[in-house]
Design an enzyme around this catalytic site. Structure first.
Site, PDB file in Angstrom:
ATOM      1  N   HIS A  14       2.254   2.079  -3.212  1.00 28.18           N
ATOM      2  CA  HIS A  14       1.333   3.040  -3.819  1.00 28.18           C
ATOM      3  C   HIS A  14       1.865   4.474  -3.735  1.00 28.18           C
ATOM      4  O   HIS A  14       1.127   5.415  -3.948  1.00 28.18           O
ATOM      5  CB  HIS A  14      -0.052   2.944  -3.188  1.00 28.18           C
ATOM      6  CG  HIS A  14      -0.715   1.616  -3.416  1.00 28.18           C
ATOM      7  ND1 HIS A  14      -1.958   1.307  -2.961  1.00 28.18           N
ATOM      8  CD2 HIS A  14      -0.272   0.506  -4.080  1.00 28.18           C
ATOM      9  CE1 HIS A  14      -2.282   0.058  -3.318  1.00 28.18           C
ATOM     10  NE2 HIS A  14      -1.264  -0.447  -3.986  1.00 28.18           N
ATOM     11  N   ASP A  21       0.865  -1.183   0.000  1.00 25.32           N
ATOM     12  CA  ASP A  21       0.000   0.000   0.000  1.00 25.32           C
ATOM     13  C   ASP A  21       0.902   1.234   0.000  1.00 25.32           C
ATOM     14  O   ASP A  21       2.027   1.163  -0.496  1.00 25.32           O
ATOM     15  CB  ASP A  21      -0.961  -0.086   1.204  1.00 25.32           C
ATOM     16  CG  ASP A  21      -2.236   0.728   0.994  1.00 25.32           C
ATOM     17  OD1 ASP A  21      -2.189   1.752   0.303  1.00 25.32           O
ATOM     18  OD2 ASP A  21      -3.291   0.349   1.540  1.00 25.32           O
TER      19      ASP A  21
END
Ligand SMILES: *[C@@H]1O[C@H](CO)[C@@H](O)[C@H](O)[C@H]1NC(C)=O
Ligand SMILES: *[C@@H]1O[C@H](CO)[C@@H](O)[C@H](O)[C@H]1NC(C)=O
Length: 396
Positions: free
Chosen positions: A243, A220
């Site tokens: 991310h 993430d």
């Protein structure tokens, strides 16, 4: 310079060195092995660690909780203060979380209400994430049970975290909440690209947090900057996979604090979904995100190198009530280069009710890796200025 003055300087320098050495030497050591900790990788060492912590915490002067080499299984623990003096948590061994999801607990290892804490030592936190990720259904279930974050710092001030590794966290690796003046350096965080919600570092309601010289590879956000963060300084961080470095998401609930003051400098993004991102929900909740600088950043095969998304909705349908009420202003992007793996290298979708203000772009030089044609930028509701080289061509 008179020679006797030079001698005096040497004398004082030595004296200072001696005093500093004695002070470090005087730290009282609390070895978890002396409290019954067993490094067999199976016995839960919670009790032994807590006993060592309590003695260290109740001792006046400098104390050091020492975890020697070896693999220690450790259940959910909270190391709480306030303590009577500065405290160092020296992890030279490896700490292993219990397997499975460990539901109903927000964190694995928590540090709370501490001043002058140092966590270091070169050891590893192994969250045993693979045994927990299948229980994460947060992409379909809005009331999902969250899995524990590997190491959390709440109400921690004037502290340092350095030279620690964290692997396969069940949820995020590290989080900082209500912290002030904390320096994080030389940490290495890793989890597979497809592991769910394994943010590297989450920061919220905190001031003067510095993250430097670290490496984050995860599923993430590498770093997520949440409401109430002020004066956050990130430098020399390598991110990928992951991310990217994100501000937000903001505007999810009522009464959120602003995010003010963020610098991201000398960072590398490699193969990430995003580079530098600001994301806000479409909601009536008003706050602001301001005074950001992103500079000297290298992007390698990044899908969205520069992105502002004020229509954030990760799992549609979202309850979009109105255009975002988060005001984004005073954001500078300077000297950002490398490659974009998608055609839209710069995307700024700002709110029509609260357009982005004073956005500055200087020397952006990105190239396309792909065959859809030249790179593009795509904006709406942006007020700003551009200088120097602009690849892709600017859209405001
Ligand atoms: C963190 O780093 C800054 C800048 O180098 C320094 O001024 C500050 O005292 C440091 N804080 C701690 C707790 O070490
Ligand atoms: C990017 O990541 C790949 C895969 O891990 C690696 O082989 C490559 O050397 C990295 N490139 C840069 C510029 O860091």
């Amino acid at each position: 310079m008179a020679p006797q003055f030079g001698c005096a300087r040497v004398f004082f320098a030595m004296l200072f060195l001696l005093v500093s050495l004695t002070r470090a030497y005087n730290a009282k050591i609390f070895n978890v092995r002396n409290y019954g900790a067993v490094a067999d990788g199976r016995t839960d060492n919670r009790k032994a660690f807590l006993k060592a912590w309590n003695d260290a915490c109740n001792q006046k002067g400098i104390s050091r909780v020492y975890i020697p080499k070896g693999v220690y299984m450790l259940g959910t623990v909270e190391f709480s203060g306030p303590c009577k003096g500065p405290i160092t948590f020296l992890i030279t061994g490896d700490l292993k979380a219990p397997g499975g999801p460990s539901l109903n607990t927000e964190e694995w290892i928590a540090f709370r209400y501490l001043n002058k804490l140092i966590v270091k030592g070169g050891g590893t936190l192994d969250g045993q994430g693979a045994s927990a990720w299948p229980f994460n259904d947060c992409d379909k279930n809005t009331n999902c049970q969250s899995l524990p974050i590997s190491m959390t710092f709440d109400f921690v001030t004037n502290s340092r975290i350095k030279n620690i590794r964290s692997i396969n966290s069940k949820n995020a690796h590290f989080s900082f909440f209500a912290c002030e003046n904390v320096n994080v350096s030389k940490i290495e965080l890793s989890a597979p690209a497809e592991s769910p919600n394994t943010d590297g570092i989450k920061i919220g309601s905190s001031t003067n947090i510095r993250i430097a010289s670290s490496r984050i590879s995860t599923g993430d956000d590498c770093i997520a900057i949440l409401p109430g963060s002020t004066n956050i300084d990130i430098s020399y961080v390598y991110c990928g996979p992951g991310h990217g470095i994100s501000v937000g998401s903001l505007g999810k609930s009522e009464g959120e604090d602003n995010v003010n003051g963020l610098a991201v400098r000398h960072c590398t993004f490699n193969g990430t979904d995003n580079g530098v991102r600001i994301k806000t929900w479409e909601s009536p909740w008003r706050s602001s995100a301001s005074n950001f600088i992103f500079e000297e950043i290298f992007m390698h095969k990044v899908r969205n190198p520069i992105i502002v998304d004020q229509t954030y909705c990760p799992h549609p349908p979202c309850n979009q009530q109105t255009a975002s009420h988060v005001q984004i202003e005073d954001v500078t992007y300077r000297n950002i280069w490398g490659t974009s793996s998608s055609q839209i290298a710069v995307s700024m979708q700002c709110s029509k009710n609260f357009p982005c203000k004073n956005i500055v772009m200087k020397d952006i030089d990105l190239a396309h890796l792909g065959n859809e044609g030249p790179l593009k930028s795509w904006c709406s509701n942006v007020d700003g200025r551009v200088y120097g080289r602009q690849n892709p061509p600017p859209c405001f």
